[in-house]
Each structure stands twice: as structure tokens, then as C-alpha cells.
Design a protein around this motif. Sequence first.
Motif, mmCIF file in Angstrom:
data_model
loop_
_atom_site.group_PDB
_atom_site.id
_atom_site.type_symbol
_atom_site.label_atom_id
_atom_site.label_comp_id
_atom_site.label_asym_id
_atom_site.label_seq_id
_atom_site.Cartn_x
_atom_site.Cartn_y
_atom_site.Cartn_z
ATOM 1 N N MET A 4 18.156 -2.568 -29.643
ATOM 2 C CA MET A 4 18.256 -1.480 -28.668
ATOM 3 C C MET A 4 17.822 -1.940 -27.281
ATOM 4 O O MET A 4 18.390 -1.537 -26.270
ATOM 5 C CB MET A 4 17.416 -0.283 -29.121
ATOM 6 C CG MET A 4 17.997 0.428 -30.335
ATOM 7 S SD MET A 4 19.666 1.061 -30.040
ATOM 8 C CE MET A 4 19.333 2.311 -28.842
ATOM 9 N N ARG A 5 16.821 -2.777 -27.231
ATOM 10 C CA ARG A 5 16.342 -3.285 -25.936
ATOM 11 C C ARG A 5 17.389 -4.180 -25.284
ATOM 12 O O ARG A 5 17.629 -4.099 -24.087
ATOM 13 C CB ARG A 5 15.027 -4.049 -26.154
ATOM 14 C CG ARG A 5 14.452 -4.641 -24.927
ATOM 15 C CD ARG A 5 13.874 -3.585 -24.037
ATOM 16 N NE ARG A 5 13.337 -4.244 -22.858
ATOM 17 C CZ ARG A 5 13.185 -3.684 -21.718
ATOM 18 N NH1 ARG A 5 13.497 -2.410 -21.566
ATOM 19 N NH2 ARG A 5 12.712 -4.323 -20.698
ATOM 20 N N VAL A 6 18.028 -5.027 -26.065
ATOM 21 C CA VAL A 6 19.087 -5.893 -25.540
ATOM 22 C C VAL A 6 20.265 -5.057 -25.061
ATOM 23 O O VAL A 6 20.826 -5.294 -23.990
ATOM 24 C CB VAL A 6 19.534 -6.913 -26.610
ATOM 25 C CG1 VAL A 6 20.759 -7.687 -26.150
ATOM 26 C CG2 VAL A 6 18.402 -7.868 -26.936
ATOM 27 N N ALA A 7 20.644 -4.063 -25.826
ATOM 28 C CA ALA A 7 21.751 -3.186 -25.436
ATOM 29 C C ALA A 7 21.417 -2.436 -24.156
ATOM 30 O O ALA A 7 22.274 -2.260 -23.289
ATOM 31 C CB ALA A 7 22.067 -2.209 -26.560
ATOM 32 N N SER A 8 20.173 -2.007 -24.030
ATOM 33 C CA SER A 8 19.763 -1.296 -22.817
ATOM 34 C C SER A 8 19.801 -2.217 -21.601
ATOM 35 O O SER A 8 20.249 -1.816 -20.531
ATOM 36 C CB SER A 8 18.358 -0.726 -23.005
ATOM 37 O OG SER A 8 17.922 -0.122 -21.817
ATOM 38 N N ASP A 9 19.349 -3.450 -21.777
ATOM 39 C CA ASP A 9 19.380 -4.401 -20.665
ATOM 40 C C ASP A 9 20.813 -4.753 -20.264
ATOM 41 O O ASP A 9 21.113 -4.860 -19.075
ATOM 42 C CB ASP A 9 18.620 -5.681 -21.034
ATOM 43 C CG ASP A 9 17.118 -5.466 -21.111
ATOM 44 O OD1 ASP A 9 16.645 -4.419 -20.599
ATOM 45 O OD2 ASP A 9 16.419 -6.330 -21.688
ATOM 46 N N MET A 14 26.001 -3.896 -16.928
ATOM 47 C CA MET A 14 27.430 -3.643 -17.084
ATOM 48 C C MET A 14 27.912 -2.361 -16.394
ATOM 49 O O MET A 14 29.019 -2.324 -15.874
ATOM 50 C CB MET A 14 27.791 -3.566 -18.570
ATOM 51 C CG MET A 14 27.552 -4.833 -19.322
ATOM 52 S SD MET A 14 28.723 -6.077 -18.843
ATOM 53 C CE MET A 14 28.521 -7.238 -20.149
ATOM 54 N N VAL A 15 27.109 -1.332 -16.382
ATOM 55 C CA VAL A 15 27.546 -0.063 -15.800
ATOM 56 C C VAL A 15 27.789 -0.188 -14.293
ATOM 57 O O VAL A 15 28.834 0.269 -13.804
ATOM 58 C CB VAL A 15 26.550 1.070 -16.142
ATOM 59 C CG1 VAL A 15 26.903 2.344 -15.393
ATOM 60 C CG2 VAL A 15 26.567 1.328 -17.644
ATOM 61 N N PRO A 16 26.894 -0.804 -13.510
ATOM 62 C CA PRO A 16 27.217 -0.966 -12.090
ATOM 63 C C PRO A 16 28.460 -1.822 -11.850
ATOM 64 O O PRO A 16 29.236 -1.550 -10.930
ATOM 65 C CB PRO A 16 25.972 -1.640 -11.517
ATOM 66 C CG PRO A 16 24.876 -1.264 -12.436
ATOM 67 C CD PRO A 16 25.508 -1.183 -13.785
ATOM 68 N N ILE A 17 28.666 -2.834 -12.691
ATOM 69 C CA ILE A 17 29.889 -3.642 -12.565
ATOM 70 C C ILE A 17 31.115 -2.767 -12.816
ATOM 71 O O ILE A 17 32.133 -2.891 -12.136
ATOM 72 C CB ILE A 17 29.844 -4.841 -13.538
ATOM 73 C CG1 ILE A 17 28.780 -5.838 -13.102
ATOM 74 C CG2 ILE A 17 31.203 -5.533 -13.611
ATOM 75 C CD1 ILE A 17 28.552 -6.965 -14.080
ATOM 76 N N GLY A 18 31.012 -1.867 -13.763
ATOM 77 C CA GLY A 18 32.116 -0.955 -14.049
ATOM 78 C C GLY A 18 32.427 -0.034 -12.882
ATOM 79 O O GLY A 18 33.592 0.208 -12.567
ATOM 80 N N SER A 58 36.165 -2.278 -14.642
ATOM 81 C CA SER A 58 35.662 -0.946 -14.982
ATOM 82 C C SER A 58 35.515 -0.760 -16.485
ATOM 83 O O SER A 58 34.777 0.112 -16.934
ATOM 84 C CB SER A 58 36.570 0.138 -14.390
ATOM 85 O OG SER A 58 37.815 0.162 -15.051
ATOM 86 N N VAL A 59 36.187 -1.571 -17.277
ATOM 87 C CA VAL A 59 36.052 -1.491 -18.730
ATOM 88 C C VAL A 59 34.651 -1.924 -19.161
ATOM 89 O O VAL A 59 34.154 -1.490 -20.208
ATOM 90 C CB VAL A 59 37.145 -2.346 -19.409
ATOM 91 C CG1 VAL A 59 36.902 -2.490 -20.897
ATOM 92 C CG2 VAL A 59 38.501 -1.729 -19.186
ATOM 93 N N THR A 60 33.989 -2.744 -18.349
ATOM 94 C CA THR A 60 32.653 -3.214 -18.746
ATOM 95 C C THR A 60 31.656 -2.067 -18.881
ATOM 96 O O THR A 60 30.691 -2.185 -19.628
ATOM 97 C CB THR A 60 32.107 -4.234 -17.737
ATOM 98 O OG1 THR A 60 32.004 -3.629 -16.453
ATOM 99 C CG2 THR A 60 32.991 -5.460 -17.671
ATOM 100 N N ALA A 64 28.282 0.749 -22.403
ATOM 101 C CA ALA A 64 27.219 1.749 -22.488
ATOM 102 C C ALA A 64 27.791 3.147 -22.693
ATOM 103 O O ALA A 64 27.165 4.144 -22.347
ATOM 104 C CB ALA A 64 26.381 1.719 -21.215
ATOM 105 N N GLN A 65 29.000 3.213 -23.243
ATOM 106 C CA GLN A 65 29.674 4.484 -23.500
ATOM 107 C C GLN A 65 29.938 5.275 -22.219
ATOM 108 O O GLN A 65 29.967 6.503 -22.231
ATOM 109 C CB GLN A 65 28.876 5.341 -24.505
ATOM 110 C CG GLN A 65 28.625 4.655 -25.829
ATOM 111 C CD GLN A 65 29.907 4.300 -26.556
ATOM 112 O OE1 GLN A 65 30.878 5.041 -26.511
ATOM 113 N NE2 GLN A 65 29.910 3.144 -27.205
ATOM 114 N N GLN A 66 30.136 4.580 -21.114
ATOM 115 C CA GLN A 66 30.483 5.208 -19.844
ATOM 116 C C GLN A 66 31.975 4.985 -19.606
ATOM 117 O O GLN A 66 32.401 3.915 -19.174
ATOM 118 C CB GLN A 66 29.678 4.585 -18.698
ATOM 119 C CG GLN A 66 28.203 4.840 -18.770
ATOM 120 C CD GLN A 66 27.876 6.283 -18.432
ATOM 121 O OE1 GLN A 66 28.513 6.891 -17.574
ATOM 122 N NE2 GLN A 66 26.907 6.834 -19.119
#
Length: 134
Positions: A4-9, A14-18, A58-60, A64-66
Amino acid sequence: MTTMRVASDLAAVMVPIGYVGAAVAGVCAIVAAVAIIRGSGAVTGGAVGLWIVGALMSVTASFAQQWLPLILACAALVAMLTIGGVVRAIVNASGVERPQRTPDEPLPAAVKPAVAVSKPARATTATASIAIVP
């Protein structure tokens, strides 16, 4: 580190890149619409090609399910291509044509060479181990 910590990091990166990818895709969609209106196929192709890169960025954010950046990128292209095509059709139907460019002064005529160019002489002597028959 836990999973979970790795996924959060990763999601934090990834979200700002998206979102940046969605912004790039939106700008490219606008450029494609303007190019369609002006009738420039090459610029339209380049803009849509760069839109693909922005859409892939934007797919990146989907990591994070965004899904919003990808939806915005796709909606921007669909909307701008539709608007560009409709405006281009209206301009074509109205009969307004772009003025043709005329050069300020005519191009100079080609000058013929003063010396006549002759064909090179054919070699009669054999320069290879195999004889050349004229």
C-alpha cells in the motif's frame, strides 16, 4: 515497505503526470481544430499525433484510479474535431475562399550553360580482367 505504501508513493507521482498529459492533449486538440478550420492537413496530423502522446501520459493517472484526465483528453479531441469540421463546412458552404498569394516579382528565367556538355568518351581499353566488347 508495504504494498500500500508503494502504491501510494507511485500514485503521488503518476497522478500529476496524468494531469499534465491531459493538459497537453487539450492544447493539441485545440491546435487540431484550428488546423482543420484553416484546411491544413499536415498540421492536423501533427497535432493529433502529439495528442496521442498526451493521452498516453494521461493514462498514467489511472494507476491511482483517476480516470478524469483520460476522459478529459478524449472529450477534448472529440469536441475540437467536431467543432473544427463543422466550422470548416460552414466556411466552405459560404463560398469564401482564401486569397491566393501572388509573388511580388516574377522568378528569373533559367540561364542556359555557355559551354555545351558533351558525353564522356567511351573507354576502349580493358581495365578489368574481363574484356569489354564494344
